[in-house]
Design an enzyme around this catalytic site. Structure first.
Site, PDB file in Angstrom:
ATOM      1  N   CYS A  75       0.841  -1.200   0.000  1.00  0.00           N
ATOM      2  CA  CYS A  75       0.000   0.000   0.000  1.00  0.00           C
ATOM      3  C   CYS A  75       0.872   1.245   0.000  1.00  0.00           C
ATOM      4  O   CYS A  75       1.996   1.237   0.510  1.00  0.00           O
ATOM      5  CB  CYS A  75      -0.901   0.041   1.241  1.00  0.00           C
ATOM      6  N   ASP A  76       0.332   2.304  -0.545  1.00  0.00           N
ATOM      7  CA  ASP A  76       1.000   3.600  -0.454  1.00  0.00           C
ATOM      8  C   ASP A  76      -0.051   4.696  -0.457  1.00  0.00           C
ATOM      9  O   ASP A  76      -1.037   4.620  -1.197  1.00  0.00           O
ATOM     10  CB  ASP A  76       1.958   3.828  -1.623  1.00  0.00           C
ATOM     11  N   SER A  77       0.156   5.687   0.388  1.00  0.00           N
ATOM     12  CA  SER A  77      -0.805   6.786   0.496  1.00  0.00           C
ATOM     13  C   SER A  77      -0.115   8.128   0.283  1.00  0.00           C
ATOM     14  O   SER A  77       1.009   8.344   0.752  1.00  0.00           O
ATOM     15  CB  SER A  77      -1.469   6.785   1.880  1.00  0.00           C
TER      16      SER A  77
END
Length: 222
Positions: A75-77
């Protein structure tokens, strides 16, 4: 079958644990700047999705040796915020000064928290399927006083998280609302992860922890 979380984020780990999954954590160590620089004129959604995929891919060899039948989630935000002349996609502030500057710009406004998700399915140590997607959630920011903002930055929290804020930490005092999936603001959307699991042929319930006797209403004596 094990779920491997390719992230050091305690918030993502907490979300998964609260939802009944005890993931194996393997930190990718991906150079995010290098990944982003390699993308030709990407959209914000393409950036976070590519970063998520890079993180999941980086741990494949290690995971395949330990858990040949597994699913890896990366995941990456990043926060998509309006700027004075153009919108800006931002990750973690690198300095207290930058964190303060961003908060002064965000205060009283909104931003779109983009979270990229990538899921890789391993069978017998080989990647047999993969799917990626992203989710956008609108965050409404309050207006902390100068003293409140200084105190918040002094905690060190803003420099550790995408956009310089949290929903489940000190920053939660200054968030007035969320439009969309709150879990995605914590770093991982359960609904999107469930959909990606289905795409690679895995039912989320197969990853749940075994319910304890106490949860089933039976007292357990030691």
């Amino acid at each position: 079958m094990r779920l491997v979380l390719a992230s050091a984020s305690p918030a993502r780990l907490s979300v998964l644990r609260a939802a009944g999954v005890e993931p194996v954590v393997r930190v990718s160590g991906v150079d995010e700047h290098a990944v982003t620089a390699s993308l030709p004129d990407p959209s914000p959604a393409e950036v976070v999705t590519a970063l998520a995929h890079a993180k999941a891919s980086a741990v494949v060899d290690q995971v395949a040796a330990e858990f040949p039948d597994a699913v890896i989630v990366g995941c990456d935000s990043m926060l998509w915020t309006p700027g004075e002349h153009a919108a800006e996609l931002v990750g973690k502030p690198e300095t207290p000064e930058l964190a303060a500057e961003r908060w002064e710009r965000m205060a009283g406004g909104t931003g779109s928290l983009l979270t990229g998700h990538a899921l890789l399915r391993l069978r017998n140590g080989t990647t047999v399927a993969e799917h990626s997607d992203h989710l956008a959630t609108t965050v409404r920011f309050g207006q902390p006083s100068r003293a409140e903002l200084d105190s918040y930055i002094a905690t060190g929290e803003p420099m550790k998280v995408a956009g310089g804020f949290t929903l489940d930490g000190f920053g939660g005092w200054f968030i007035t609302g969320v439009d969309g999936d709150p879990a995605s603001v914590l770093g991982i959307s359960l609904s999107l992860t469930r959909s990606l699991l289905a795409e690679v042929g895995v039912s989320v319930v197969s990853l749940w922890n075994e319910p304890s006797a106490e949860r089933n209403g039976v007292a357990v004596s030691e």
